[in-house]
Design an enzyme around this catalytic site. Structure first.
Site, mmCIF file in Angstrom:
data_model
loop_
_atom_site.group_PDB
_atom_site.id
_atom_site.type_symbol
_atom_site.label_atom_id
_atom_site.label_comp_id
_atom_site.label_asym_id
_atom_site.label_seq_id
_atom_site.Cartn_x
_atom_site.Cartn_y
_atom_site.Cartn_z
ATOM 1 N N GLN A 101 -40.150 -58.144 17.210
ATOM 2 C CA GLN A 101 -40.566 -57.571 16.055
ATOM 3 C C GLN A 101 -41.978 -59.262 15.661
ATOM 4 O O GLN A 101 -41.262 -60.107 15.967
ATOM 5 C CB GLN A 101 -39.457 -57.927 15.390
ATOM 6 C CG GLN A 101 -40.344 -57.491 13.535
ATOM 7 C CD GLN A 101 -38.460 -57.766 12.701
ATOM 8 O OE1 GLN A 101 -38.595 -59.226 12.260
ATOM 9 N NE2 GLN A 101 -38.000 -57.199 12.570
ATOM 10 N N TYR A 185 -42.768 -58.166 3.271
ATOM 11 C CA TYR A 185 -43.272 -59.057 4.226
ATOM 12 C C TYR A 185 -44.791 -58.436 3.890
ATOM 13 O O TYR A 185 -45.198 -57.178 3.328
ATOM 14 C CB TYR A 185 -43.150 -59.504 4.920
ATOM 15 C CG TYR A 185 -41.624 -60.356 4.903
ATOM 16 C CD1 TYR A 185 -42.179 -61.446 4.230
ATOM 17 C CD2 TYR A 185 -40.781 -59.548 5.164
ATOM 18 C CE1 TYR A 185 -40.452 -62.523 4.015
ATOM 19 C CE2 TYR A 185 -39.344 -60.331 5.254
ATOM 20 C CZ TYR A 185 -39.329 -61.710 4.786
ATOM 21 O OH TYR A 185 -38.396 -62.340 4.581
ATOM 22 N N GLY A 330 -26.548 -55.065 12.112
ATOM 23 C CA GLY A 330 -27.052 -56.551 12.431
ATOM 24 C C GLY A 330 -26.412 -57.593 11.838
ATOM 25 O O GLY A 330 -26.034 -58.002 13.067
#
Length: 375
Positions: A101, A185, A330
């Site tokens: 990522q 982000y 996750g």
């Protein structure tokens, strides 16, 4: 759960199943050098042995400028590439595939952070607008909050960093890369009307606000071909983003449609979860709507990966119904390193990770990281 454990063609490879391990910040890289440690190799191997079809590694920085927290790993120099090669070699001893990522936090950094100072650059963002959030930089004296960033003069200079990071990820042996365009982000900041007030070709209209993310995606595809995913969080208010619902749907419909046309291997969409929302001025920044039904019709070629606190039962249901192609998990992977194998065997996966150990203690980095039972 037969559907979750069916093979899935993804880009140039076939995954052994439809269960993914999503990217999670763990902050165990070597301080200052931001390179992979042997403990990180052990962590990823433990989870690769746990039976996922694909692992997306933790957010990996494309440059020293833009380091949000200490001990977050990078991939801009050879020592970092060599470190990640140890991880990919370990994962490839199993059936799992592993994507890197690629991450730039944009305005979610602080000018007094050691890595930011070492870069010699200011905190960059699409516009000089500070994130309104109660989050603090707890590793800095006085626990300061976010600052007003410097507007990026020429966004193409950052796009070149994404391309070099992809080249480095390929050298490190990753099977593909994931473009981090979520959670407030840098790329999400370009997408969002509240954080992007530019009046040039990088702001204003939907086409202009999506330009930066799509140009970044293009250069990743130049390097990795069909093995490039995209992570998006259209319902999230994290880090002070989230437009009104109408603008959100219009913007993400366009971005997803164009990303799909470019040949992304998958598009991962996170549904609304309270953890990724923020209350600012007494109001929720997130949008609570059905992400799957809203955006599934737009995805024609890429695989649709769902994300956002799904249970294994929910995942089996939506994959069986054809609503999505696969599901990322996750937190379950933190305390259940053999998560997928346990699901397949019908064993409980209810071990709860300790949130105080998510980001580690330099004196005992293995605690809450590699010390969970692996069976």
């Amino acid at each position: 759960m037969p559907t979750l454990f069916s093979p899935l063609k993804l880009g140039s490879v076939t995954l052994p199943n439809c269960i993914g391990m999503s990217s999670m910040t763990r902050n165990r890289a070597l301080p200052e050098k931001t390179i992979v440690t042997e403990l990180m190799v052990e962590y990823y191997l433990q989870r690769a042995l746990g039976g996922p079809g694909i692992i997306v590694n933790e957010g990996t920085l494309i440059s020293r400028a833009g380091t949000e927290w200490p001990q977050a790993p990078g991939i801009w120099n050879q020592e970092q590439v060599d470190g990640w090669k140890r991880v990919t070699d370990a994962v490839h001893t199993t059936e799992a595939k592993v994507y890197c990522q690629l991450w730039h936090p944009g305005r979610c950094c602080h000018p007094d952070a050691p890595e930011q100072i070492a870069s010699g650059e200011p905190v960059y963002a699409p516009s000089a607008i500070s994130a309104r959030t109660k989050e603090k930089f707890r590793f800095l004296p006085g626990n300061p909050g976010y600052v007003t960033p410097t507007e990026i003069e020429d966004p193409t200079t950052l796009i070149s960093l994404y391309k070099q990071a992809a080249i480095n990820a390929k050298e490190a042996g990753f099977d593909g890369v994931e473009l981090h365009a979520a959670n407030g982000y840098l790329i999400h900041q370009f997408l969002d009307l509240t954080s992007n007030h530019r009046t040039d070709k990088w702001g204003g209209s939907v086409e202009n606000r999506t330009r930066f993310g799509l140009e970044a995606l293009k250069v990743l595809i130049e390097v990795f071909g069909p093995d490039v995913g995209v992570k998006l969080s259209p319902a999230s208010g994290f880090n002070d983003v989230a437009m009104p619902l109408e603008d959100t749907i219009e913007t993400f419909n366009y971005f997803i449609s164009e990303a799909d046309k470019l040949g992304a291997s998958y598009i991962a969409l996170t549904r609304y979860v309270p953890f990724l929302d923020m209350i600012i001025d007494g109001k929720s920044r997130g949008n609570q709507f059905d992400v799957i039904s809203t955006f599934r019709p737009v995805i024609k070629n890429a695989k649709y990966f769902a994300n956002g606190a799904y249970t294994a039962g929910e995942a089996e249901e939506i994959v069986t119904a054809g609503k999505v192609d696969a599901v990322f998990f996750g937190l379950p992977w933190i305390a259940n390193p053999h998560f997928a194998k346990r699901v397949r065997a019908g064993l409980p996966v209810d071990a709860i990770p300790d949130p105080t150990k998510f980001y580690g203690n330099p004196a005992a980095p293995e605690v809450g990281y590699t010390d969970y039972p692996v069976e």
